[in-house]
Design a protein around this motif. Structure first.
Motif, PDB file in Angstrom:
ATOM      1  N   ASP A  68      -2.902  11.641  -2.255  1.00  0.00           N
ATOM      2  CA  ASP A  68      -1.592  12.289  -2.375  1.00  0.00           C
ATOM      3  C   ASP A  68      -0.459  11.303  -2.113  1.00  0.00           C
ATOM      4  N   GLN A  69      -0.602  10.523  -1.029  1.00  0.00           N
ATOM      5  CA  GLN A  69       0.439   9.562  -0.656  1.00  0.00           C
ATOM      6  C   GLN A  69       0.292   8.234  -1.395  1.00  0.00           C
ATOM      7  N   ARG A  70      -0.858   8.061  -2.082  1.00  0.00           N
ATOM      8  CA  ARG A  70      -1.175   6.820  -2.793  1.00  0.00           C
ATOM      9  C   ARG A  70      -1.063   5.609  -1.859  1.00  0.00           C
ATOM     10  N   THR A  71      -1.705   5.747  -0.707  1.00  0.00           N
ATOM     11  CA  THR A  71      -1.732   4.655   0.270  1.00  0.00           C
ATOM     12  C   THR A  71      -3.170   4.228   0.525  1.00  0.00           C
ATOM     13  N   VAL A  72      -3.327   2.952   0.875  1.00  0.00           N
ATOM     14  CA  VAL A  72      -4.639   2.395   1.209  1.00  0.00           C
ATOM     15  C   VAL A  72      -4.534   1.733   2.577  1.00  0.00           C
ATOM     16  N   VAL A  73      -5.438   2.106   3.479  1.00  0.00           N
ATOM     17  CA  VAL A  73      -5.437   1.535   4.822  1.00  0.00           C
ATOM     18  C   VAL A  73      -6.807   0.937   5.097  1.00  0.00           C
ATOM     19  N   TYR A  74      -6.813  -0.311   5.534  1.00  0.00           N
ATOM     20  CA  TYR A  74      -8.057  -0.991   5.896  1.00  0.00           C
ATOM     21  C   TYR A  74      -7.911  -1.537   7.304  1.00  0.00           C
ATOM     22  N   LEU A  75      -8.800  -1.091   8.204  1.00  0.00           N
ATOM     23  CA  LEU A  75      -8.757  -1.505   9.607  1.00  0.00           C
ATOM     24  C   LEU A  75      -7.352  -1.313  10.197  1.00  0.00           C
ATOM     25  N   GLU A  76      -6.785  -0.125   9.924  1.00  0.00           N
ATOM     26  CA  GLU A  76      -5.473   0.287  10.444  1.00  0.00           C
ATOM     27  C   GLU A  76      -4.307  -0.505   9.856  1.00  0.00           C
ATOM     28  N   THR A  77      -4.575  -1.301   8.826  1.00  0.00           N
ATOM     29  CA  THR A  77      -3.506  -2.058   8.162  1.00  0.00           C
ATOM     30  C   THR A  77      -3.324  -1.522   6.747  1.00  0.00           C
ATOM     31  N   GLU A  78      -2.093  -1.173   6.385  1.00  0.00           N
ATOM     32  CA  GLU A  78      -1.833  -0.651   5.051  1.00  0.00           C
ATOM     33  C   GLU A  78      -1.842  -1.787   4.034  1.00  0.00           C
ATOM     34  N   ILE A  79      -2.544  -1.569   2.937  1.00  0.00           N
ATOM     35  CA  ILE A  79      -2.651  -2.548   1.859  1.00  0.00           C
ATOM     36  C   ILE A  79      -1.794  -2.082   0.688  1.00  0.00           C
ATOM     37  N   VAL A  80      -0.913  -2.942   0.233  1.00  0.00           N
ATOM     38  CA  VAL A  80      -0.044  -2.603  -0.885  1.00  0.00           C
ATOM     39  C   VAL A  80      -0.734  -2.985  -2.197  1.00  0.00           C
ATOM     40  N   LEU A  81      -0.887  -2.009  -3.088  1.00  0.00           N
ATOM     41  CA  LEU A  81      -1.550  -2.236  -4.371  1.00  0.00           C
ATOM     42  C   LEU A  81      -0.647  -1.799  -5.524  1.00  0.00           C
ATOM     43  N   THR A  82      -0.884  -2.390  -6.681  1.00  0.00           N
ATOM     44  CA  THR A  82      -0.179  -1.940  -7.876  1.00  0.00           C
ATOM     45  C   THR A  82      -0.795  -0.608  -8.314  1.00  0.00           C
ATOM     46  N   TYR A  83      -0.165   0.036  -9.257  1.00  0.00           N
ATOM     47  CA  TYR A  83      -0.663   1.314  -9.757  1.00  0.00           C
ATOM     48  C   TYR A  83      -2.100   1.165 -10.282  1.00  0.00           C
ATOM     49  N   LYS A  84      -2.319   0.134 -11.114  1.00  0.00           N
ATOM     50  CA  LYS A  84      -3.640  -0.068 -11.714  1.00  0.00           C
ATOM     51  C   LYS A  84      -4.686  -0.408 -10.646  1.00  0.00           C
ATOM     52  N   GLU A  85      -4.315  -1.237  -9.670  1.00  0.00           N
ATOM     53  CA  GLU A  85      -5.239  -1.598  -8.598  1.00  0.00           C
ATOM     54  C   GLU A  85      -5.645  -0.369  -7.793  1.00  0.00           C
ATOM     55  N   PHE A  86      -4.678   0.506  -7.521  1.00  0.00           N
ATOM     56  CA  PHE A  86      -4.963   1.725  -6.761  1.00  0.00           C
ATOM     57  C   PHE A  86      -5.939   2.618  -7.537  1.00  0.00           C
ATOM     58  N   GLU A  87      -5.695   2.770  -8.836  1.00  0.00           N
ATOM     59  CA  GLU A  87      -6.557   3.608  -9.662  1.00  0.00           C
ATOM     60  C   GLU A  87      -7.980   3.058  -9.726  1.00  0.00           C
ATOM     61  N   LEU A  88      -8.107   1.751  -9.870  1.00  0.00           N
ATOM     62  CA  LEU A  88      -9.433   1.128  -9.941  1.00  0.00           C
ATOM     63  C   LEU A  88     -10.178   1.250  -8.617  1.00  0.00           C
ATOM     64  N   LEU A  89      -9.469   0.999  -7.519  1.00  0.00           N
ATOM     65  CA  LEU A  89     -10.110   1.091  -6.209  1.00  0.00           C
ATOM     66  C   LEU A  89     -10.567   2.524  -5.939  1.00  0.00           C
ATOM     67  N   SER A  90      -9.737   3.490  -6.263  1.00  0.00           N
ATOM     68  CA  SER A  90     -10.099   4.896  -6.079  1.00  0.00           C
ATOM     69  C   SER A  90     -11.323   5.250  -6.914  1.00  0.00           C
TER      70      SER A  90
END
Length: 199
Positions: free
Chosen positions: A143-165
């Motif tokens: 919903d928020q289109r956020t990625v967190v790894y080890l409590e650190t937010e990772i900034v991704l492009t739209y395409k990167e977010f879609e692929l990772l998801s």
């Protein structure tokens, strides 16, 4: 149609419950002890478990703790069924993860109503949690289109977010290079020569 497992050593009660569940629109399987129950659980995960406390091989509270201590079964709702009706017995079951506690003897209509209520609550929670993906220390909020790894937010492009998801949703399965590159919007030529991937 929800499948419900009933762990009850009394044959008469077990058959009565499974018959009532089937009449209520569920599929049902009965088990006389913990051993047969866990053996079946390796092959299939039910929508809900009805669990007696006084069983011949392993008591219901011990089984409940094993279920809730295992990531593969921790989210399966459990309703305890028992002739033990003291307050401490009920509290013990609920504090160890049971979703409800029904004392024997009980009415079939009450049992079906409580099952329906627990399944409704469970589906509501699952629906809310479906908007968040996780894999080890990685959390993806769809919903928020956020990625967190080890409590650190990772900034991704739209395409990167879609692929990772996409990869996290399909973790543990083989994904063809064609499917991956089609998802990424990359060139068809590269897709045809891409190998299979395993997430």
């Amino acid at each position: 149609m929800a499948n419900i497992f009933c762990v009850e050593d009394d044959t008469g009660i077990r058959e009565l419950i499974t018959c009532a569940l089937q009449s209520g629109g569920y599929t049902a399987e009965g088990f006389p002890d913990g051993k047969s129950f866990f053996h079946r659980l390796r092959d299939d995960k039910p929508a809900l478990i009805l669990l007696d406390i006084m069983l011949p091989d392993e008591d219901g509270i011990s089984i409940l703790k094993r279920l809730k201590g295992n990531d593969a079964t921790a989210e399966i709702p459990v309703i305890m069924l028992s002739a033990k009706s003291s307050e401490i017995d009920k509290v013990t079951g609920l504090e160890n993860g049971a979703d409800d506690y029904i004392t024997k003897p009980f009415g079939i209509m009450e049992l079906l109503s409580r099952i329906k209520a627990v399944l409704r609550r469970s589906h509501t929670v699952q629906k809310a949690e479906s908007h968040v993906l996780s894999a080890h220390d990685l959390t993806i909020d769809l919903d928020q289109r956020t990625v967190v790894y080890l409590e650190t937010e990772i900034v991704l492009t739209y395409k990167e977010f879609e692929l990772l998801s996409y990869l996290v949703r399909n973790r543990g399965t083989a994904i063809s290079g064609t499917a991956f590159w089609n998802r990424s919007g990359d060139s068809p030529m590269r897709a045809r020569h891409a190998p299979w991937m395993h997430t």
